[in-house]
Design an enzyme around this catalytic site. Structure first.
Site, mmCIF file in Angstrom:
data_model
loop_
_atom_site.group_PDB
_atom_site.id
_atom_site.type_symbol
_atom_site.label_atom_id
_atom_site.label_comp_id
_atom_site.label_asym_id
_atom_site.label_seq_id
_atom_site.Cartn_x
_atom_site.Cartn_y
_atom_site.Cartn_z
ATOM 1 N N SER A 1 -6.020 6.928 -7.876
ATOM 2 C CA SER A 1 -5.575 6.370 -6.328
ATOM 3 C C SER A 1 -4.748 4.870 -6.096
ATOM 4 O O SER A 1 -4.964 4.407 -5.384
ATOM 5 C CB SER A 1 -6.683 6.610 -5.314
ATOM 6 O OG SER A 1 -6.568 8.583 -4.764
ATOM 7 N N LYS B 1 -7.747 -1.370 1.759
ATOM 8 C CA LYS B 1 -8.099 -0.025 2.209
ATOM 9 C C LYS B 1 -8.438 -0.273 3.243
ATOM 10 O O LYS B 1 -9.846 -0.257 3.258
ATOM 11 C CB LYS B 1 -8.643 0.670 0.668
ATOM 12 C CG LYS B 1 -8.271 1.858 1.121
ATOM 13 C CD LYS B 1 -8.391 2.947 -0.008
ATOM 14 C CE LYS B 1 -7.917 4.035 -0.815
ATOM 15 N NZ LYS B 1 -8.330 4.723 -1.964
ATOM 16 N N SER C 1 -4.334 7.958 -3.252
ATOM 17 C CA SER C 1 -4.898 8.053 -1.628
ATOM 18 C C SER C 1 -3.881 6.522 -1.151
ATOM 19 O O SER C 1 -4.476 6.403 -0.323
ATOM 20 C CB SER C 1 -5.435 8.228 -1.292
ATOM 21 O OG SER C 1 -6.875 7.523 -2.063
#
Ligand code: GLN
Length: 485
Positions: free
Chosen positions: A177, A78, A153
């Protein structure tokens, strides 16, 4: 070369036996990303040059017989993990050109174990969101249906694994997330116990909740990735100095004789009927595997969304104060002095959701409101933690849905932030309590969308949780289906 149906363990065998080189594997992975990412938008930055250099070094190590846990395996992270060689945007315009002067501890660990980092993945800006739609570079698309969100997310972290772009990724989980996008994309995602993995060098959203977690196509690879990154780090004062078990060692231990609790507050009206059916079938599978299933109660569940959003926003407003155009990232130059420069930088750099949270968080912390909001939320958090402590006196594990619905349509909730926040109801409580939890595939909706099952384990009992997840995966074949791209 087609590598999409190989697991990390299979890749390792092929690399060690020299049937395959890391450069070949990395090239194939980069080709797959290039061939699919215009339809997925899972990557913010692709690190082709850096990856091929790392792959060549891995091949030398392998040739010398010095392979480590991940030597030569292409992975992605990420875009919230600081990396020395490429920018870390956190999905925000304000960090669009930001290059960190150091690697996050988790990145150092991946590199030391020989992993090849092929890119940085799309995400909601500063990890604030449940859909991926708050990214400054646009939403990532769900590989099962391009009209739907992949969840958030860690949107790119889940979409990339589901689409076979990479075999495993790292995400972060503050309120769900890692687990929620894993559930929406039909892959495995794990949020470790607070303190299990170092957050040093991970851009902070809400520091009392943030944890780093792996996403992979199956439970064993997820366990392997957790082994790679877990452990005490003197650079993160919240990481805990207790031994890391070998998560791969007893994966086959099974669940016979284990007591599994179903918290009744998680099986509510309004749960999507397909999710109810899939989770009920999973419960039946666990019963057949020899687990004892009992109903339990986590009575303060209803208050978790409200207290989470107060605490997360308050901490975010404080953490994001550092983006003022002086030290990190972008500066918007006003000519009228410092205050105007701050204002212009922050107005131009942050997206709407981030601004909303900074304003609400600042309000909740302000004098006169602190006791009514922030302090109250902290007290409720203690009650939620106590619920989990009490329940873990009775059972070894909990089973719940991950999300109330399968992946929703892009745009369906963007005008209704409250509705979006409420969709985190099943994932948030474990972040407030600090305990570990994971999502594993357990079925598909009538529309062909993946459904995830949540396992919640006791603090620092990731090994037992993984054993239960592995037993389910062996008994079913939900993780074998892949989306057509
Ligand atoms: N959806 C939650 C939020 O928007 C959780 C985000 C996260 O875990 N980073 O805050």
């Amino acid at each position: 070369m087609k590598f999409q149906n190989l697991t990390i363990q299979e890749m390792r065998q092929k690399l060690i036996s020299a049937e395959l080189t890391s450069v070949e594997l990395t090239r194939a992975c980069l080709e797959r990303i290039k061939a699919t990412d215009d339809r997925l938008n899972a990557f913010i930055t692709i690190c082709e040059k850096e990856a091929l250099t790392a792959a060549a070094a891995a091949d030398q190590q392998l040739a010398a017989g010095n392979g480590a846990l991940l030597t030569g395996i292409p992975v992605a992270v990420k875009d919230i993990f600081n990396t020395l060689d490429v920018r870390t945007t956190c999905g925000s315009k304000i960090l669009n050109d930001y290059v960190s002067p150091y690697d996050a501890t988790t990145i150092t660990k991946l590199r030391e174990l020989g992993a090849v980092i092929v890119g940085k993945l799309n995400m909601d800006e500063f990890a604030m969101g449940s859909s991926g739609e708050n990214s400054a570079v646009g939403v990532a698309y769900n590989p099962w249906d391009p009209q739907r969100v992949p969840g958030g997310s860690s949107s790119g972290s889940a979409a990339a694994v589901a689409a076979g772009q990479v075999v495993a990724t790292l995400g972060t989980d503050t309120g769900g997330s890692v687990r929620q996008p894993a559930s929406h994309c039909g892959v495995v995602g794990l949020k470790p116990t607070y303190g299990r993995v170092s957050r040093y060098g991970v851009v902070a959203f809400a520091s009392s909740l943030d944890q780093v977690g792996p996403v992979a196509g199956n439970v064993e690879d997820c366990a392997l990735m957790l082994s790679a990154v877990a452990g005490y780090d003197p650079a993160d004062s919240t990481s805990v100095d207790c031994p890391v078990p070998d998560y791969l060692e007893n994966l086959t231990a099974g669940v016979a004789g284990k007591k599994i609790g179903l918290p009744k507050e998680y099986f509510i009206d309004g749960l999507d009927p397909d999710i109810k059916t899939a989770v009920n079938a999973a419960i039946e599978t666990y019963r057949q595997l020899g687990a004892e299933i009992v109903e339990v109660s986590l009575p303060h569940t209803d208050y978790s969304v409200a207290s989470y959003y107060l605490i997360a926003m308050a901490e975010a407003s404080s953490n994001l104060a550092r983006y003022d155009g002086v030290r990190f990232g972008r500066r918007q130059d006003g000519n009228k002095g410092l205050i105007e420069m701050y204002q212009q930088t922050r107005s131009a750099g942050f997206g709407d959701e981030v601004k909303r949270r900074i304003m609400m968080g600042t309000y909740a912390l302000s004098s006169g409101y602190y006791d009514a909001y922030y302090l109250k939320a902290q007290k409720v958090r203690t009650l939620i933690r106590q619920d989990f402590h009490a329940v873990f006196e009775q059972v070894d594990l909990l089973l719940t849905p991950v999300a109330p619905t399968p992946a929703f349509k892009i745009g369906a909730m963007t005008d209704d932030p409250l509705q979006m926040y409420l969709s985190d109801i099943f994932t948030i409580p474990t972040n407030l309590a600090g305990t570990c939890a994971m999502s594993i595939p357990c079925g598909f909706s009538g529309e062909g969308l993946p459904i995830g099952l949540q396992l919640i384990g006791q603090p620092f009992a990731e090994a037992e949780m993984l054993q239960a997840a592995y037993a389910f995966e062996q008994a079913t074949d939900w993780n074998k289906r892949v989306p057509e791209l």
